[in-house]
Design an enzyme around this catalytic site. Structure first.
Site, mmCIF file in Angstrom:
data_model
loop_
_atom_site.group_PDB
_atom_site.id
_atom_site.type_symbol
_atom_site.label_atom_id
_atom_site.label_comp_id
_atom_site.label_asym_id
_atom_site.label_seq_id
_atom_site.Cartn_x
_atom_site.Cartn_y
_atom_site.Cartn_z
ATOM 1 N N PHE A 282 25.099 36.938 -11.370
ATOM 2 C CA PHE A 282 25.014 38.385 -11.165
ATOM 3 C C PHE A 282 24.877 38.781 -9.706
ATOM 4 O O PHE A 282 25.200 39.895 -9.326
ATOM 5 C CB PHE A 282 23.823 38.962 -11.959
ATOM 6 C CG PHE A 282 22.491 38.747 -11.291
ATOM 7 C CD1 PHE A 282 22.059 39.596 -10.275
ATOM 8 C CD2 PHE A 282 21.671 37.689 -11.651
ATOM 9 C CE1 PHE A 282 20.841 39.390 -9.636
ATOM 10 C CE2 PHE A 282 20.461 37.463 -11.016
ATOM 11 C CZ PHE A 282 20.045 38.321 -10.008
ATOM 12 N N LYS B 70 35.066 34.156 -15.796
ATOM 13 C CA LYS B 70 34.042 34.640 -16.747
ATOM 14 C C LYS B 70 32.886 35.156 -15.891
ATOM 15 O O LYS B 70 32.016 34.405 -15.464
ATOM 16 C CB LYS B 70 33.606 33.474 -17.647
ATOM 17 C CG LYS B 70 33.046 33.857 -19.000
ATOM 18 C CD LYS B 70 31.862 34.809 -18.969
ATOM 19 C CE LYS B 70 30.553 34.158 -18.615
ATOM 20 N NZ LYS B 70 29.454 35.129 -18.385
ATOM 21 N N GLU C 37 27.461 38.702 -17.280
ATOM 22 C CA GLU C 37 27.397 39.821 -18.220
ATOM 23 C C GLU C 37 26.525 40.959 -17.678
ATOM 24 O O GLU C 37 26.524 42.062 -18.206
ATOM 25 C CB GLU C 37 26.904 39.376 -19.599
ATOM 26 C CG GLU C 37 25.565 38.643 -19.635
ATOM 27 C CD GLU C 37 25.704 37.130 -19.363
ATOM 28 O OE1 GLU C 37 26.301 36.746 -18.331
ATOM 29 O OE2 GLU C 37 25.179 36.356 -20.165
ATOM 30 N N SER D 50 22.152 29.519 -12.124
ATOM 31 C CA SER D 50 20.821 28.907 -12.055
ATOM 32 C C SER D 50 20.909 27.390 -12.289
ATOM 33 O O SER D 50 21.880 26.888 -12.868
ATOM 34 C CB SER D 50 19.915 29.555 -13.099
ATOM 35 O OG SER D 50 20.494 29.394 -14.371
ATOM 36 N N CYS E 18 20.929 33.361 -3.041
ATOM 37 C CA CYS E 18 20.693 31.917 -3.135
ATOM 38 C C CYS E 18 20.357 31.334 -1.771
ATOM 39 O O CYS E 18 19.895 30.210 -1.671
ATOM 40 C CB CYS E 18 21.911 31.225 -3.712
ATOM 41 S SG CYS E 18 23.326 31.388 -2.629
ATOM 42 N N GLU F 183 12.020 28.609 -8.502
ATOM 43 C CA GLU F 183 12.793 29.590 -7.729
ATOM 44 C C GLU F 183 12.340 30.973 -8.195
ATOM 45 O O GLU F 183 12.451 31.294 -9.382
ATOM 46 C CB GLU F 183 14.287 29.399 -8.010
ATOM 47 C CG GLU F 183 15.149 30.367 -7.227
ATOM 48 C CD GLU F 183 16.636 30.257 -7.563
ATOM 49 O OE1 GLU F 183 16.978 30.007 -8.739
ATOM 50 O OE2 GLU F 183 17.451 30.441 -6.638
#
Ligand code: NAD
Length: 499
Positions: A150, A174, A177, A227, A282, A384
């Site tokens: 995301f 893909k 979402e 992740s 990240c 994290e």
């Protein structure tokens, strides 16, 4: 009418025929932006079949012509930069400047794809043996797939499909979402720029659709960013199904502050790198290791962090936006509580933050949070956090700081602030992290290099963009060639006397 997120299958935008998915919401106010339904099994099969056909046609298109598509696409993304930035800001909550930065870092990768012809040149050796020439080509793989997170809904899809298709592959994307609107808009622009109608498919869904892609026999390579546990699953499952896989995972990035560093540069860099984008990068710095007397900077860091406040996307004073979801906010707030209970000193607690703008009262807001006296066994250090939280640790020497970082299972990014070339060189040589900044807090490489996380931050061999991505999206074919007509095959058999 509420917008519905569509899938791009065989050149047509169509509604999902699978299970309902979460609504797409603006995280600054929970307004529903769109509803969505996952791709059905049949839609996924149709997308793979269309991509397979596209590949067979597209691989015949010469590399310079493929590059021309990328030139058009780069121009179009620049023309739509503001529009994409605004959409991205609605979908993720990022500030407008940050949202435009997300798009810009993707445009830079498309620029790399514009030079694909020279990057796909192979190697040659004339007369490798008598009368025999050897040469190699880089050829595309076939249908490639990309699964994206995301936090960079423009940049990360653009790390993948422009280079994959410039190399001659077709692609199935893909997207996350949580924010699928920007990837869809980018795909629309790609088609408008002249991409063959079935070159890029966009499928929406969750784990079920991802697993179907990972195990599909007609998909040759999978790029993933997300992740750590999901990255590991993607790497193992894709590899077990004989696919080439690159899986970029989570992070825990440290900044070492030496006592000789410039104080104001350190403080500015630390604040921006830790809470910018609400810490949902990240490459965000989540731990500062203050060496020796550098611990004297703690009050200054606290004072500067206190001045930063989150806000809505078009608030020019906002330092960053909301967290992506209520669940994310709850998870980060839970970790803050755990940090306090485990004995870290909470110098700023962002859970107290309340936004002044009442239209955004329901957003997933969290103020800057600062912990001192953090130790490696605490949950806030081990996990994290992916929120606007900075941890401060202390070390007696550069060696001690290196020990802390090198014991950490992640290795995405790190930095050192110092005025000593010797300290910087020791750090760059000894640290077991793939991307190192020297007086640069977030060392994200430009696309002429590659994005090169190490250890638990990456599963695979070849990294994103740069030369490594061209290698990832191609296979080398080496040809050994001999022709018998003409005089060449009868060339004198000269023997060299080696002494
Ligand atoms: P995520 O792992 O939850 O989701 C990433 C993608 O995987 C999404 O498309 C999602 O639909 C899919 N997915 C989720 N669970 C799955 C499952 N069980 N099986 C198969 N697919 C699944 O990640 P996120 O929350 O969207 O993104 C944030 C994470 O991404 C952070 O950990 C961050 O560090 C990481 N990230 C890493 C990099 C990098 O370059 N190393 C870059 C950006 C983000």
């Amino acid at each position: 009418m509420m917008q519905q997120v569509k899938h791009l299958i065989n050149g047509e935008w169509q509604l999902g025929e699978g299970q309902p998915m979460i609504d797409v919401v603006n995280p600054a106010n929970q307004n529903v932006l769109a509803t969505q339904t996952a791709a059905s099994d049949l839609q996924l099969e149709r997308a793979v079949a269309a991509a397979e056909l596209a590949f067979l046609q597209w691989r015949e298109v010469p590399a310079p012509e493929r590059a021309r598509l990328m030139l058009n696409f780069q121009h179009s993304l620049k023309l739509h930069h503001d529009e994409l930035g605004e959409l991205l800001a609605q979908d993720t909550g990022k500030t407008f400047a940050d949202a435009k930065g997300d798009v810009w870092r993707g445009i830079e990768v498309v620029e790399q794809a514009c030079g694909i012809a020279s990057q796909m040149m192979g190697e040659t050796l004339e007369n490798a043996a008598r009368g025999i020439d050897c040469y190699s080509y880089l050829q595309p793989l076939g249908v490639c797939a990309g699964i994206t997170p995301f936090n960079f809904p423009a940049m990360i899809p653009l790390w993948m499909f422009p280079l994959a298709t410039a190399c001659g592959n077709s692609f199935i994307l893909k997207p996350s979402e949580q924010d699928p609107l920007v990837p869809n808009r980018i795909a629309e622009l790609f088609v408008e720029c002249g991409a063959p109608k079935n070159l890029l498919q966009v499928l929406h869904g969750g784990p079920k659709q991802v697993d179907a892609l990972l195990t599909h026999p007609d998909i040759k390579a999978v790029s993933f960013v997300g992740s750590a546990p999901v990255a590991e699953h993607i790497y193992h499952t894709g590899s077990q199904h004989n696919k080439r896989v690159q899986a970029f995972a989570g992070a825990k990035n440290h900044m070492v502050v030496m006592p000789d560093a410039n104080a104001s540069q350190v403080v500015n860099a630390l604040v921006g790198a830790s809470v910018g984008a609400a810490g949902q990068r990240c490459m965000a710095i989540s731990v500062a290791v203050l060496v020796g007397d550098a611990k004297a900077l703690i009050p200054q860091i606290q004072m500067e962090m206190k001045k930063v406040r989150p806000g809505v996307w078009n608030d020019p004073e906002a330092g960053y936006g909301p967290l992506i979801s209520a669940a994310s906010k709850q998870r980060v707030a839970g970790l803050i509580q755990q940090g306090i209970e485990e004995g870290a000193e909470c110098l700023l607690d962002g859970r107290d933050f309340r936004i002044a703008d009442i239209t955004a009262a329901d957003g997933n807001w969290l103020g800057p949070t600062l912990f001192a006296n953090v130790t490696p066994e605490m949950a806030i250090y081990q996990q994290e956090i992916f929120g606007p939280v900075l941890l401060l640790m202390t070390a007696d020497s550069l060696d001690d700081a290196l020990t802390v970082i090198n014991r950490n299972p992640f290795g995405n990014g790190c930095s050192i602030f110092t005025s000593s070339g010797a300290a910087a060189r020791t750090f760059q040589r000894e640290v077991t992290v793939g991307q190192v900044g020297i007086n640069v807090p977030i060392p994200v490489p430009l696309p002429c290099f590659s994005f090169t996380g190490w250890k638990g931050s990456f599963f695979g061999d070849l990294h994103a963009y740069g030369k490594q991505a061209v290698r990832f999206y191609t296979e080398t074919k080496t040809i050994t060639s001999r022709w018998f007509d003409g005089d060449v095959a009868g060339a004198p058999n000269m023997t060299i006397q080696l002494k």
